[in-house]
Design a protein around this motif. Structure first.
Motif, mmCIF file in Angstrom:
data_model
loop_
_atom_site.group_PDB
_atom_site.id
_atom_site.type_symbol
_atom_site.label_atom_id
_atom_site.label_comp_id
_atom_site.label_asym_id
_atom_site.label_seq_id
_atom_site.Cartn_x
_atom_site.Cartn_y
_atom_site.Cartn_z
ATOM 1 N N LYS A 124 0.787 -1.098 0.014
ATOM 2 C CA LYS A 124 -0.137 0.148 0.117
ATOM 3 C C LYS A 124 1.036 1.263 -0.042
ATOM 4 O O LYS A 124 0.721 2.100 -0.814
ATOM 5 C CB LYS A 124 -1.158 0.079 1.229
ATOM 6 C CG LYS A 124 -1.789 -1.261 1.242
ATOM 7 C CD LYS A 124 -2.704 -1.009 2.488
ATOM 8 C CE LYS A 124 -2.335 -1.022 3.850
ATOM 9 N NZ LYS A 124 -1.402 -2.220 4.263
ATOM 10 N N SER A 125 1.867 1.392 0.856
ATOM 11 C CA SER A 125 2.638 2.479 0.983
ATOM 12 C C SER A 125 3.443 2.657 -0.291
ATOM 13 O O SER A 125 3.819 3.810 -0.637
ATOM 14 C CB SER A 125 3.728 2.325 2.139
ATOM 15 O OG SER A 125 2.921 2.523 3.332
ATOM 16 N N THR A 126 3.991 1.463 -0.854
ATOM 17 C CA THR A 126 4.788 1.543 -2.008
ATOM 18 C C THR A 126 3.869 2.102 -3.392
ATOM 19 O O THR A 126 4.480 3.065 -3.730
ATOM 20 C CB THR A 126 5.025 0.070 -2.480
ATOM 21 O OG1 THR A 126 6.046 -0.609 -1.346
ATOM 22 C CG2 THR A 126 6.063 0.004 -3.590
ATOM 23 N N MET A 166 -3.949 9.265 1.087
ATOM 24 C CA MET A 166 -3.691 9.491 2.432
ATOM 25 C C MET A 166 -3.265 8.125 2.946
ATOM 26 O O MET A 166 -3.860 6.956 2.772
ATOM 27 C CB MET A 166 -4.988 9.632 3.218
ATOM 28 C CG MET A 166 -5.619 10.991 2.831
ATOM 29 S SD MET A 166 -7.066 11.446 3.250
ATOM 30 C CE MET A 166 -6.932 10.773 5.196
ATOM 31 N N ASP A 167 -2.087 7.878 3.373
ATOM 32 C CA ASP A 167 -1.200 6.779 4.002
ATOM 33 C C ASP A 167 -1.487 6.451 5.227
ATOM 34 O O ASP A 167 -0.636 6.912 6.033
ATOM 35 C CB ASP A 167 -0.035 6.775 3.281
ATOM 36 C CG ASP A 167 0.508 5.255 3.353
ATOM 37 O OD1 ASP A 167 -0.156 4.277 3.647
ATOM 38 O OD2 ASP A 167 1.851 5.112 2.975
ATOM 39 N N GLU A 168 -2.439 5.404 5.448
ATOM 40 C CA GLU A 168 -2.771 4.982 7.018
ATOM 41 C C GLU A 168 -2.792 6.316 7.927
ATOM 42 O O GLU A 168 -2.286 6.133 8.949
ATOM 43 C CB GLU A 168 -1.663 4.107 7.452
ATOM 44 C CG GLU A 168 -1.822 2.832 6.551
ATOM 45 C CD GLU A 168 -1.471 1.650 7.344
ATOM 46 O OE1 GLU A 168 -1.555 1.806 8.621
ATOM 47 O OE2 GLU A 168 -1.195 0.605 6.710
ATOM 48 N N THR A 169 -3.539 7.338 7.342
ATOM 49 C CA THR A 169 -3.698 8.580 8.239
ATOM 50 C C THR A 169 -4.276 8.232 9.676
ATOM 51 O O THR A 169 -4.002 8.798 10.743
ATOM 52 C CB THR A 169 -4.372 9.333 7.610
ATOM 53 O OG1 THR A 169 -3.875 9.884 6.486
ATOM 54 C CG2 THR A 169 -4.454 10.852 8.582
ATOM 55 N N PHE A 188 1.842 11.290 4.590
ATOM 56 C CA PHE A 188 2.727 10.303 4.761
ATOM 57 C C PHE A 188 2.445 9.416 5.963
ATOM 58 O O PHE A 188 1.573 9.735 7.075
ATOM 59 C CB PHE A 188 4.107 10.883 5.053
ATOM 60 C CG PHE A 188 4.851 11.662 4.137
ATOM 61 C CD1 PHE A 188 4.406 12.645 3.351
ATOM 62 C CD2 PHE A 188 6.046 10.908 3.973
ATOM 63 C CE1 PHE A 188 5.131 12.683 2.149
ATOM 64 C CE2 PHE A 188 6.954 11.371 2.624
ATOM 65 C CZ PHE A 188 6.550 12.565 1.852
ATOM 66 N N GLN A 189 2.544 8.036 5.697
ATOM 67 C CA GLN A 189 2.261 7.242 7.024
ATOM 68 C C GLN A 189 3.306 7.586 7.879
ATOM 69 O O GLN A 189 2.791 7.520 9.253
ATOM 70 C CB GLN A 189 2.705 5.730 6.528
ATOM 71 C CG GLN A 189 2.102 4.697 7.606
ATOM 72 C CD GLN A 189 2.411 3.304 7.408
ATOM 73 O OE1 GLN A 189 2.735 3.075 5.893
ATOM 74 N NE2 GLN A 189 2.011 2.396 8.203
ATOM 75 N N TYR A 190 4.576 8.031 7.754
ATOM 76 C CA TYR A 190 5.518 8.184 8.822
ATOM 77 C C TYR A 190 5.959 9.776 8.434
ATOM 78 O O TYR A 190 7.220 10.025 7.702
ATOM 79 C CB TYR A 190 6.555 7.286 8.836
ATOM 80 C CG TYR A 190 6.030 6.004 9.089
ATOM 81 C CD1 TYR A 190 5.672 5.467 10.242
ATOM 82 C CD2 TYR A 190 6.221 4.936 8.351
ATOM 83 C CE1 TYR A 190 5.114 4.191 10.641
ATOM 84 C CE2 TYR A 190 5.878 3.682 8.522
ATOM 85 C CZ TYR A 190 5.429 3.234 9.952
ATOM 86 O OH TYR A 190 4.786 2.064 10.139
HETATM 87 MG MG LIG Z 1 2.360 1.363 4.849
#
Ligand SMILES: [Mg+2]
Ligand SMILES: Nc1ncnc2c1ncn2[C@@H]1O[C@H](COP(=O)(O)OP(=O)(O)O)[C@@H](O)[C@H]1O
Lengths: 480, 254
Positions: free
Chosen positions: B40-42, B169-172, B84-86
């Protein structure tokens, strides 16, 4: 007063073996260093006898000492006999900016230097609109009303010999170190500044405005004296890249602060750093020191060092008066093949003396950046305090940052604080900025300027803005 | 607006995305769900232009243009925003200064006047209130020392400020307590618009209780294995990823 040209001609005719060429417009000593050359420099400047003697003593001492090797900079041996130690200021007048190196103009543009100033810096004839001489004259008149003396070193030796004689070498003696000794023997010009008792200098003094400004980059000598209760802020250098034919620079700066006096000395050093492969570039060996002689005196050094192939300088403070304060705020940037070995030395002698050291080193490309700082608390310095913060920022993985703190404490009441950090601009930080629309170059600028802000806020406002732009230009091409 | 065709992506020797197809139109909200490590993040990072990932096959069109040719900052200026997720910490760089640089870079790309300090501050204060982000954070360095929740809310605040056209939105939602989750959801819902598309990447469906997606896609091992409407999220919640995978395998055999 005898005409310096005739003096030198008669001198030269006595001993022609060095083959002086003393035509008025082309006045360069042949390469090499010997007593005759020193006599010639002194005669050219119509100096008093004692000054010549002082130069000669320095020269004779210099012959007995060796170039230092303890620093962390590397360069091929310098042939001191291959250097020409005197060149009369020759103004080469260009007709227009079209004759100037376009690369240089592009940089000026980026730094936002106005057109008329660009002309002045590159030696293009300036028109009446920007008459630097008249600006300087008004400026000088204002200062004279307050009793402030601000002139070239040569002029001071003529007009105020008693002051020069009293203070010259009183902070940096001619025996101090190899480069300072060399400077003492052969210095050609520089600035002199005297602030009388109780006077607050109403404007930033800048060499840029100095009347009779000569191209004296090579062996400059600066002397600033602040009498009790006076204040002065002095600016040296400018952000415009300075080209110089002379590769070797060895300047000396001496500051003297009496009771309750404050001297703020700010430098932007942007001498030619050499090309990407390290070809060319200035070797800059500088000795700067201030004496806080009086009670409650205060000397503050702020420097932004972005130029030169080699930077070797340690603006220092001798805190002699009780309650005196010494400060050192520094940004040193090395990109491509530049090397810097810089820092400070705070010597606490008086009671309750305080010093602050904030050093920010930035390395990019193959740059090597060394912080070398000494804090010395003598036995007499009861209640002395020092705060040192030393941060390094790396851009890329081929550069280097090195830190050499030297601490010597002889009084148990001393309080010392030391903080140090090394960080790297990460790809993830750049990417985060990019993702918000900020380009790579702007991202690096943001991060670098953030890193330096504690130093920049010590600079006079205008200088600070220029310094920020300068870092950006100096770092161009440092990230993929 | 966004068209991903047969996208293969690797990092080092590891193939992460193995042929992803996805079409997103303006006005739509899509959710991409999948177990940890499914890519997912990729996918989000590749859309934003992260160079550590190598696209080996396929293409991505954004408004008909080849997105993969564009530099990350160009994509941002064209209206792509990734939360960003992080979120990354940038010590020494003040948040306000950072946001001003970002906003003005994007405005410049849109041929809008750059905002001066006063105009900028007024705008920031208006947006920051909506997301319940403490104004004090503006005076601190970007994300430095922010709590996990503060970082996530800060991302959505930036999204609101920069007004992108495509939000990723990555795992907000991960790491947010229920109150913060509601605030973030409100921020996202406020941004729903016929001119904008939103992709919500999440591991859990709980955010989807508040941000109702139009489409849900399940990403497993680098492939979208199932797509559907908002009910697919509930089904996932019930059966788990393993359940869905099993069903799919059974279906394939039958
Ligand atoms: Mg991820
Ligand atoms: N830069 C990278 N280099 C190598 N492997 C990576 C990299 N980024 C992600 N991966 C791997 O790719 C897979 C998918 O990761 P990611 O996209 O972060 O998944 P998700 O966001 O769905 O949890 C994981 O196995 C992860 O370890």
């Amino acid at each position: 007063m005898s005409d310096p040209t005739t003096t030198i001609e008669s001198f030269v005719s006595q001993d022609y073996k060095w083959g002086f060429v003393t035509e008025i417009e082309q006045d360069i000593a042949p390469p090499g260093l010997n007593e005759d050359i020193i006599r010639m420099i002194s005669a050219k400047k119509n100096e008093p006898e004692w000054l010549l003697e002082w130069r000669l003593k320095a020269y004779r001492y210099w012959l007995t000492i060796k170039e230092p090797t303890w620093h962390n900079v590397h360069y091929p041996p310098i042939n001191y006999q291959g250097v020409s130690y005197y060149a009369a200021p020759k103004k080469k007048e260009l007709q227009s900016l079209d004759e100037v190196d376009p690369e240089l103009l592009r940089t000026y543009e980026k730094l936002g230097i106005p057109l008329e100033e660009q002309k002045m810096l590159t030696g293009v004839a300036v028109d009446a609109v920007f008459d630097s001489v008249s600006v300087a004259t008004t400026f000088k008149g204002k200062l004279a009303e307050l009793g402030i003396i601000f002139c070239s070193f040569s002029e001071a030796a003529q007009e105020h010999p008693e002051l020069v004689r009293k203070y010259l070498g009183s902070v940096v003696p001619y025996t101090d170190n190899f480069f300072a000794t060399l400077n003492s023997a052969v210095f050609t010009d520089g600035s002199f500044c005297y602030i009388p008792k109780g006077v607050r200098c109403p404007m930033e003094l800048s060499t840029y405005f100095r009347i009779n400004a000569e191209s004296t980059g090579q062996f400059e000598r600066t002397l600033i004296i602040a009498e009790p209760g006076s204040y002065v802020s002095y600016l040296e250098g400018c952000t415009a890249p300075m080209r110089d034919e002379n590769q070797l620079h060895a300047a000396v700066v001496e500051l003297i602060a009496h009771d309750d006096a404050t001297i703020k000395y700010s430098t932007i050093q942007n001498w030619y750093p050499g090309d990407k492969n390290g070809k060319g570039g200035i070797y800059n060996f500088v000795t700067k020191r201030g004496k806080c002689l009086g009670r409650n005196s205060h000397i503050s050094w702020t420097q932004v060092e972005t130029g030169s192939a080699i930077t070797w300088k340690y603006p220092s403070c001798m805190l002699i008066g009780d309650n005196s304060v010494g400060e050192f705020y520094s940004v040193a940037l090395t990109n491509h093949r530049q090397q810097a070995d810089t820092g400070t030395k705070m010597t606490h002698i008086g009671k309750n003396t305080r010093s602050t050291i904030i050093s920010k080193g930035i390395s990019a490309g193959h740059g090597q950046n060394t912080y070398r700082g000494g804090v010395k608390i003598l036995k007499s310095a009861t209640g002395a305090r020092n705060y040192t913060q030393c941060d390094s920022l790396l851009i890329g993985d081929k550069c280097g940052a090195h830190t050499f703190p030297y601490i010597e404490v002889k009084n148990p009441t001393a309080k010392m604080e030391h903080e140090a950090s090394t960080s790297k601009i990460g790809d993830d930080q750049i990417f985060y900025c990019n993702q918000r629309g900020i380009s790579k170059e702007d991202a690096v600028n943001l991060i670098v300027n953030g890193f330096c802000k504690e130093v920049f806020r010590e600079l006079p406002m205008e200088f600070a803005v220029e310094a920020q732009k300068l870092l950006g230009v100096s770092l161009e091409g440092s990230v993929g | 607006m966004l068209e991903i065709k047969n996208l293969h992506v690797r990092a080092g020797n590891h193939e992460i995305l193995k042929g992803v197809d996805l079409k997103v139109d303006v006005g739509e909200v899509h959710s991409i769900m999948g177990p940890n490590g499914s890519g997912k993040s990729t996918l989000a990072q590749v859309l934003a232009g992260r160079e550590t990932y190598e696209v080996t096959e396929g293409e991505v069109l954004y408004d008909g243009k080849n997105l993969l040719e564009m530099a990350p900052e160009e994509r941002a200026c064209e209206g792509i925003f990734m939360a960003f997720q992080y979120p990354v910490e940038i010590p020494g760089v003040g948040s306000a200064q950072f946001l001003k640089a970002a906003l003005n870079a994007i405005r410049k790309a849109r041929d809008l006047e750059e905002l001066d300090a006063m105009e900028f501050l007024a705008l920031v204060k208006e947006k920051i209130k909506l997301l319940g982000v403490d104004e004090k954070l503006l005076h601190r360095s970007v994300n430095e020392g922010f709590s996990g929740g503060e970082k996530k809310r800060n991302e959505i605040f930036q999204m609101a400020l920069l007004e992108p056209r495509l939000c990723v939105m990555d795992e907000t939602d991960s790491g947010l307590d229920i109150d913060a989750l509601k605030i973030v959801a409100k921020g996202v819902n406020d941004m729903r618009s016929p001119e904008r598309a939103i992709i919500v990447v999440t591991h859990y469906q709980r955010l989807l209780n508040y941000v109702i997606p139009d489409y849900v896609h399940v990403l497993v091992d680098g492939r979208i294995v199932k797509s559907g409407g908002k009910d697919l999220a509930l089904e996932l919640e019930e059966k788990g990823y393993a359940g869905i995978e099993e069903e799919l395998r059974a279906g394939a055999k039958a």
